[in-house]
Design an enzyme around this catalytic site. Structure first.
Site, mmCIF file in Angstrom:
data_model
loop_
_atom_site.group_PDB
_atom_site.id
_atom_site.type_symbol
_atom_site.label_atom_id
_atom_site.label_comp_id
_atom_site.label_asym_id
_atom_site.label_seq_id
_atom_site.Cartn_x
_atom_site.Cartn_y
_atom_site.Cartn_z
ATOM 1 N N SER A 190 0.799 -1.227 0.000
ATOM 2 C CA SER A 190 0.000 0.000 0.000
ATOM 3 C C SER A 190 0.831 1.275 0.000
ATOM 4 C CB SER A 190 -0.946 -0.006 1.196
ATOM 5 O OG SER A 190 -0.210 -0.087 2.394
ATOM 6 N N HIS A 218 -5.470 -4.145 -2.203
ATOM 7 C CA HIS A 218 -5.193 -2.994 -3.075
ATOM 8 C C HIS A 218 -5.147 -3.384 -4.543
ATOM 9 C CE1 HIS A 218 -4.628 0.591 -0.645
ATOM 10 N NE2 HIS A 218 -4.057 -0.148 0.284
ATOM 11 N N LYS A 249 -12.447 -1.248 -1.001
ATOM 12 C CA LYS A 249 -11.605 -0.439 -1.896
ATOM 13 C C LYS A 249 -12.238 -0.431 -3.295
ATOM 14 C CE LYS A 249 -7.495 -0.474 0.951
ATOM 15 N NZ LYS A 249 -7.208 -1.521 1.948
HETATM 16 C C1 LIG Z 1 -7.219 -1.905 3.365
HETATM 17 C C2 LIG Z 1 -6.524 -3.153 3.674
HETATM 18 C C3 LIG Z 1 -7.025 -4.026 4.633
HETATM 19 C C4 LIG Z 1 -8.227 -3.712 5.475
HETATM 20 O O1 LIG Z 1 -9.398 -3.852 4.757
HETATM 21 P P1 LIG Z 1 -10.791 -3.547 5.505
HETATM 22 O O2 LIG Z 1 -11.782 -4.316 4.739
HETATM 23 O O3 LIG Z 1 -10.968 -2.064 5.438
HETATM 24 O O4 LIG Z 1 -10.643 -4.022 6.904
HETATM 25 C C5 LIG Z 1 -6.368 -5.228 4.828
HETATM 26 N N1 LIG Z 1 -5.254 -5.544 4.134
HETATM 27 C C6 LIG Z 1 -4.725 -4.701 3.214
HETATM 28 C C7 LIG Z 1 -3.495 -5.090 2.469
HETATM 29 C C8 LIG Z 1 -5.343 -3.480 2.968
HETATM 30 O O5 LIG Z 1 -4.818 -2.640 2.082
#
Ligand SMILES: *Cc1c(COP(=O)(O)O)cnc(C)c1O
Length: 415
Positions: A190, A218, A249
């Site tokens: 990320s 991501h 996302k």
């Molecule tokens: C955003 C993210 C999460 C968390 O996702 P949520 O559904 O918001 O809990 C977990 N792992 C990674 C790699 C992320 O980028």
């Protein structure tokens, strides 16, 4: 007294310490839905301003897509607001199972289990599958929720240097005495926006008898020719044993996550994963919206193609203007500034110019690696990018960093 003056004083001091260290997180209030252009109140009490958003995970522009909203409304109308239950008591509707089947087919796996979030999926999956006879071998830059999930699991823990496949191989050899080995990585990282080397990892996993786990939060929806994720991009669909990902996302941005992969592993999570067993089911309105998102992106690659194009164009605009940009193939484009204060000052000035970005610095990234992370969306049009680069150039000139690399920026500002 329960909450004593000493206790209050302690927490006030802690908060002040966070502020003094320049690490205090401020919220900015959106007065609009999530989109390419949003209305933001900042600082608190200021009149909301329209700004171009370059810091959302709204990769495919699904967060306020009219078809998704209509489907969510239909879900709300026909299946109600909440289920008042966990899945295994009375919290599973036909819609939940349909969404799991759609995710399975989209990701090219054997089965899928929904979780309240991907954080919850990561919190539950390791403990459900591994015991003290096993080992988890994780990339050193995996997401915080994977680190937390690993802590809850009794298996031995080890790490390999970020994306260092030789180091991973050494670790796999070192741990041949364990019952099961699990390689653990993010698909897209990320903060840098770089992709895991899943082609090499899948080979190593097979050669050294290990399971391969990828958190593709991501990536799901846009990485790979048809947006299935980093496993599609790397040509290893069907060879990743467990994928966790988020609905928060590219897939609409509401909330929810899942564990997807080998049938038996998913079935074990259904029996044992505590966030699945002990936290409420994903609301029908979200499930109905996510189903529509998968229909939209499953039938056309138009949105992920536009995102790929936007990312390439934006990256080139920044590079041509003389910014120090991390190379990569994702929709995450970090502008390197190295100095935490510089990153914050530039983000503030960009906001004044109508561009919403956030400066990231320690402890979110390593010391001396401060940056502004920009993120592209299929909702952006060329005109948004043109306005944004104009503002970036203006602010870049003010701080005299255009055409300068790491050494020169650090010489001028410190790291
Ligand atoms: C955003 C993210 C999460 C968390 O996702 P949520 O559904 O918001 O809990 C977990 N792992 C990674 C790699 C992320 O980028």
């Amino acid at each position: 007294m329960g909450f004593s003056p000493e206790a209050r004083g302690f927490y006030r001091n802690e908060l002040e310490g966070i502020r003094q260290a320049g690490l205090f997180k401020e919220e900015r209030y959106l007065h609009s839905s999530q989109d390419a252009v949003i209305e933001v109140e900042f600082p608190e009490g200021a009149a909301p301003r329209r700004v171009i958003n370059l810091c959302a995970n709204n990769y495919l522009g699904m967060s306020s897509h009219p078809d998704v909203i209509a489907a969510a409304q239909e879900g709300l109308r026909t299946r109600g607001y909440g289920l008042s239950s966990v899945r295994f008591i009375c919290g599973t509707q036909d819609l939940h199972r349909q969404l799991e089947a759609k995710l399975t087919s989209f990701l090219g796996t054997e089965d899928t289990l929904l979780f309240p979030s991907c954080l919850d999926a990561n919190a539950g999956v390791f403990e459900a599958l591994l015991s003290d006879q096993d080992v988890m071998i994780a990339d050193r830059l995996v997401h915080a929720s994977i680190v937390d999930g690993m802590r809850l699991c009794k298996a031995a823990q080890d790490t390999f240097k970020h994306s260092d496949m030789e180091h991973l191989q050494e670790k796999l050899i070192e741990h041949q005495d364990k019952r099961f080995r699990m390689i653990i990585t993010d698909g897209v990282f990320s903060m840098d926006g770089d992709l895991a080397r899943l082609d090499v990892m899948a080979n190593l996993a097979e050669k050294h008898n290990a399971m391969l786990f990828v958190d593709d939060s991501h990536a799901t929806g846009y990485i790979g020719k048809t947006g299935r994720g980093t496993h599609e991009h790397a040509g290893v669909m069907g060879r990743v044993d467990i994928i966790t990902t988020t609905l928060g996302k590219a897939l609409g941005g509401a909330s929810g996550g899942c564990v997807s992969g080998r049938r038996e592993l998913v079935a074990m999570c259904r029996q044992r994963a505590r966030p699945y067993l002990f936290s409420n089911t994903v609301a029908p309105v979200i499930v109905a919206g996510a189903l529509r998102v998968l229909e939209l992106i499953g039938s056309s690659t138009e949105r992920r193609d536009k995102l790929e194009d936007n990312s390439r164009v934006w990256r080139k605009m920044l590079t041509d203007a003389g910014f120090d940009v991390k190379p990569g193939d994702s929709a995450i484009v970090p502008v390197m500034l190295y100095n935490a204060k510089l990153a914050q000052d530039m983000a503030r000035d960009l906001f004044a110019e109508g561009i919403y970005v956030i400066g990231f610095f320690f402890p979110v990234v390593a010391k001396g690696q401060a940056r502004i992370r920009t993120q592209l969306s299929a909702a952006h049009d060329r005109s948004h990018l043109e306005q944004a680069i104009e503002a970036f150039v203006k602010v870049g000139k003010k701080y005299d960093i255009l055409g300068k690399g790491k050494k020169e920026i650090i010489a001028a500002y410190g790291a």
